[in-house]
Write a protein that holds these residues in place. Structure first.
Motif, PDB file in Angstrom:
ATOM      1  N   GLY A 147      45.668  59.464  50.030  1.00  0.00           N
ATOM      2  CA  GLY A 147      44.315  59.084  49.637  1.00  0.00           C
ATOM      3  C   GLY A 147      44.207  58.240  48.392  1.00  0.00           C
ATOM      4  N   HIS A 148      45.336  57.726  47.878  1.00  0.00           N
ATOM      5  CA  HIS A 148      45.277  56.844  46.720  1.00  0.00           C
ATOM      6  C   HIS A 148      44.673  55.499  47.123  1.00  0.00           C
ATOM      7  CE1 HIS A 148      47.660  59.701  44.494  1.00  0.00           C
ATOM      8  NE2 HIS A 148      48.637  59.635  45.396  1.00  0.00           N
ATOM      9  N   THR A 149      44.045  54.815  46.168  1.00  0.00           N
ATOM     10  CA  THR A 149      43.492  53.479  46.391  1.00  0.00           C
ATOM     11  C   THR A 149      44.510  52.464  45.903  1.00  0.00           C
ATOM     12  OG1 THR A 149      41.286  54.363  45.969  1.00  0.00           O
ATOM     13  CG2 THR A 149      41.515  51.976  45.969  1.00  0.00           C
ATOM     14  N   LEU A 150      44.752  51.423  46.726  1.00  0.00           N
ATOM     15  CA  LEU A 150      45.861  50.509  46.446  1.00  0.00           C
ATOM     16  C   LEU A 150      45.420  49.060  46.348  1.00  0.00           C
ATOM     17  CD1 LEU A 150      48.305  52.005  49.067  1.00  0.00           C
ATOM     18  CD2 LEU A 150      48.499  52.266  46.612  1.00  0.00           C
ATOM     19  N   ARG A 151      46.107  48.333  45.489  1.00  0.00           N
ATOM     20  CA  ARG A 151      46.089  46.875  45.471  1.00  0.00           C
ATOM     21  C   ARG A 151      47.530  46.414  45.362  1.00  0.00           C
ATOM     22  NH1 ARG A 151      41.150  45.044  41.343  1.00  0.00           N
ATOM     23  NH2 ARG A 151      39.488  46.216  42.410  1.00  0.00           N
ATOM     24  N   THR A 152      47.824  45.219  45.863  1.00  0.00           N
ATOM     25  CA  THR A 152      49.180  44.679  45.825  1.00  0.00           C
ATOM     26  C   THR A 152      49.167  43.235  45.359  1.00  0.00           C
ATOM     27  OG1 THR A 152      49.908  46.118  47.651  1.00  0.00           O
ATOM     28  CG2 THR A 152      51.257  44.187  47.181  1.00  0.00           C
ATOM     29  N   LEU A 153      50.098  42.894  44.482  1.00  0.00           N
ATOM     30  CA  LEU A 153      50.355  41.509  44.094  1.00  0.00           C
ATOM     31  C   LEU A 153      51.763  41.154  44.563  1.00  0.00           C
ATOM     32  CD1 LEU A 153      48.977  41.480  40.427  1.00  0.00           C
ATOM     33  CD2 LEU A 153      47.911  40.452  42.443  1.00  0.00           C
ATOM     34  N   ILE A 154      51.874  40.173  45.449  1.00  0.00           N
ATOM     35  CA  ILE A 154      53.176  39.695  45.913  1.00  0.00           C
ATOM     36  C   ILE A 154      53.460  38.397  45.162  1.00  0.00           C
ATOM     37  CG2 ILE A 154      54.533  38.952  47.907  1.00  0.00           C
ATOM     38  CD1 ILE A 154      52.690  40.688  49.642  1.00  0.00           C
ATOM     39  N   LEU A 155      54.308  38.471  44.149  1.00  0.00           N
ATOM     40  CA  LEU A 155      54.478  37.334  43.244  1.00  0.00           C
ATOM     41  C   LEU A 155      55.038  36.109  43.951  1.00  0.00           C
ATOM     42  CD1 LEU A 155      55.691  38.998  39.925  1.00  0.00           C
ATOM     43  CD2 LEU A 155      53.384  38.736  40.866  1.00  0.00           C
ATOM     44  N   GLY A 156      55.807  36.300  45.021  1.00  0.00           N
ATOM     45  CA  GLY A 156      56.328  35.163  45.765  1.00  0.00           C
ATOM     46  C   GLY A 156      55.247  34.349  46.444  1.00  0.00           C
ATOM     47  N   ASP A 157      54.058  34.938  46.617  1.00  0.00           N
ATOM     48  CA  ASP A 157      52.932  34.234  47.234  1.00  0.00           C
ATOM     49  C   ASP A 157      51.990  33.620  46.214  1.00  0.00           C
ATOM     50  OD1 ASP A 157      53.686  34.739  49.847  1.00  0.00           O
ATOM     51  OD2 ASP A 157      52.512  36.602  49.993  1.00  0.00           O
ATOM     52  N   LEU A 158      52.196  33.908  44.929  1.00  0.00           N
ATOM     53  CA  LEU A 158      51.281  33.432  43.894  1.00  0.00           C
ATOM     54  C   LEU A 158      51.866  32.222  43.176  1.00  0.00           C
ATOM     55  CD1 LEU A 158      50.188  36.831  42.286  1.00  0.00           C
ATOM     56  CD2 LEU A 158      49.074  35.554  44.124  1.00  0.00           C
ATOM     57  N   ASP A 159      51.008  31.342  42.754  1.00  0.00           N
ATOM     58  CA  ASP A 159      51.435  30.161  42.001  1.00  0.00           C
ATOM     59  C   ASP A 159      51.186  30.422  40.521  1.00  0.00           C
ATOM     60  OD1 ASP A 159      52.294  27.669  41.290  1.00  0.00           O
ATOM     61  OD2 ASP A 159      50.448  26.641  41.896  1.00  0.00           O
ATOM     62  N   ILE A 160      52.103  31.159  39.900  1.00  0.00           N
ATOM     63  CA  ILE A 160      51.977  31.501  38.481  1.00  0.00           C
ATOM     64  C   ILE A 160      52.650  30.408  37.655  1.00  0.00           C
ATOM     65  CG2 ILE A 160      52.525  33.174  36.684  1.00  0.00           C
ATOM     66  CD1 ILE A 160      50.603  34.312  38.692  1.00  0.00           C
ATOM     67  N   PRO A 161      51.881  29.660  36.850  1.00  0.00           N
ATOM     68  CA  PRO A 161      52.498  28.587  36.056  1.00  0.00           C
ATOM     69  C   PRO A 161      53.350  29.146  34.924  1.00  0.00           C
ATOM     70  CG  PRO A 161      50.179  28.824  35.492  1.00  0.00           C
ATOM     71  CD  PRO A 161      50.426  29.762  36.643  1.00  0.00           C
ATOM     72  N   LEU A 162      54.370  28.402  34.548  1.00  0.00           N
ATOM     73  CA  LEU A 162      55.215  28.798  33.425  1.00  0.00           C
ATOM     74  C   LEU A 162      54.496  28.513  32.108  1.00  0.00           C
ATOM     75  CD1 LEU A 162      58.689  27.370  34.510  1.00  0.00           C
ATOM     76  CD2 LEU A 162      57.946  29.760  34.577  1.00  0.00           C
ATOM     77  N   LEU A 163      54.681  29.386  31.164  1.00  0.00           N
ATOM     78  CA  LEU A 163      54.222  29.108  29.803  1.00  0.00           C
ATOM     79  C   LEU A 163      55.256  28.205  29.134  1.00  0.00           C
ATOM     80  CD1 LEU A 163      53.008  32.589  28.531  1.00  0.00           C
ATOM     81  CD2 LEU A 163      51.600  30.572  28.881  1.00  0.00           C
ATOM     82  N   THR A 164      54.781  27.149  28.507  1.00  0.00           N
ATOM     83  CA  THR A 164      55.713  26.222  27.867  1.00  0.00           C
ATOM     84  C   THR A 164      55.476  26.071  26.368  1.00  0.00           C
ATOM     85  OG1 THR A 164      54.277  24.348  28.414  1.00  0.00           O
ATOM     86  CG2 THR A 164      56.011  24.922  30.001  1.00  0.00           C
ATOM     87  N   SER A 165      54.445  26.728  25.839  1.00  0.00           N
ATOM     88  CA  SER A 165      54.179  26.617  24.402  1.00  0.00           C
ATOM     89  C   SER A 165      53.357  27.805  23.931  1.00  0.00           C
ATOM     90  CB  SER A 165      53.406  25.320  24.101  1.00  0.00           C
ATOM     91  OG  SER A 165      52.093  25.392  24.626  1.00  0.00           O
ATOM     92  N   ARG A 166      53.377  28.034  22.643  1.00  0.00           N
ATOM     93  CA  ARG A 166      52.561  29.103  22.064  1.00  0.00           C
ATOM     94  C   ARG A 166      51.082  28.837  22.285  1.00  0.00           C
ATOM     95  NH1 ARG A 166      53.442  33.034  18.048  1.00  0.00           N
ATOM     96  NH2 ARG A 166      51.496  33.784  17.133  1.00  0.00           N
ATOM     97  N   SER A 167      50.675  27.573  22.204  1.00  0.00           N
ATOM     98  CA  SER A 167      49.263  27.251  22.393  1.00  0.00           C
ATOM     99  C   SER A 167      48.814  27.588  23.814  1.00  0.00           C
ATOM    100  CB  SER A 167      48.989  25.781  22.078  1.00  0.00           C
ATOM    101  OG  SER A 167      49.697  24.939  22.957  1.00  0.00           O
ATOM    102  N   ASP A 168      49.704  27.384  24.808  1.00  0.00           N
ATOM    103  CA  ASP A 168      49.386  27.798  26.178  1.00  0.00           C
ATOM    104  C   ASP A 168      49.133  29.306  26.240  1.00  0.00           C
ATOM    105  OD1 ASP A 168      49.593  25.275  27.208  1.00  0.00           O
ATOM    106  OD2 ASP A 168      51.575  25.570  28.103  1.00  0.00           O
TER     107      ASP A 168
END
Length: 198
Positions: free
Chosen positions: A41-62
């Motif tokens: 009976g737990h409530t679930l959410r899932t993040l599949i990182l291979g399906d997400l377009d997560i940009p790389l951080l390239t600087s502290r300001s980012d």
């Protein structure tokens, strides 16, 4: 029958394998956990990182700038969750780059921690986590010879730093060429953890 069943929880599962293919062991472990959690009976959410377009951080300001929309959505999932399960393969002794990029983007200052250190501990208190890692070597070798440094760093320097606690770990070693019987034992273990919400 599980005698330690907990009240229903809000659980976020993060699949950290860069390949979202359902043939991957990490995906099978996540699915076993989901099945057990649904039964309880737990409530679930899932993040599949291979399906997400997560940009790389390239600087502290980012890092200090407003997060991209996809990152804000992931942050809302973290805020929603009472328990987070991260499942990933050990690559070159560490987490895959996609998981590292995700954590760097999501755990930003003023969201996950106070950059001025005026607040004690992290800003994501009240949440627990389980880190599940698969690897080609035996688990005991990873702990005794390599000191499980990357897993301990992820637990202490990332999740505990931003307020998670407790942070539990599960290691599945010798996954290459594992027998169907051995895989079944692993899947049963994940299903039981899911039922317990651990």
């Amino acid at each position: 029958m599980d005698t330690l069943r907990k009240p229903p929880r809000r659980i976020l599962i993060i699949e950290g394998h860069p390949d979202p293919s359902p043939q991957r062991l990490c995906h099978a472990l996540a699915e076993a956990y989901r099945e057990g959690a649904r039964e309880a009976g737990h409530t679930l959410r899932t993040l599949i990182l291979g399906d997400l377009d997560i940009p790389l951080l390239t600087s502290r300001s980012d890092w200090e700038s407003p997060a991209p929309e996809i990152v804000e959505i992931c942050q809302q999932d973290l805020l929603w969750a009472e328990h987070v399960v991260v499942i990933y393969p050990l690559w070159l002794g560490d987490v895959p780059a996609v998981l590292k990029a995700f954590l760097e983007q999501v755990l930003r200052p003023d969201f996950a921690f106070d950059p001025k250190r005026t607040a004690k501990g992290g800003l994501l208190k009240g949440r627990s986590a389980r880190l599940v890692v698969t690897m080609g070597m035996p688990g005991w070798v990873y702990f005794s010879w390599f000191g499980a440094h990357s897993l301990r760093s992820l637990s202490r320097n990332v999740f505990q730093f931003v307020g998670f606690g407790p942070v539990k770990t599960t290691v599945f070693g010798m996954v290459e060429g594992a027998s169907l019987g051995r895989r079944r034992v692993w899947l049963d273990k994940m299903s039981r953890l899911g039922r317990l919400g651990l």
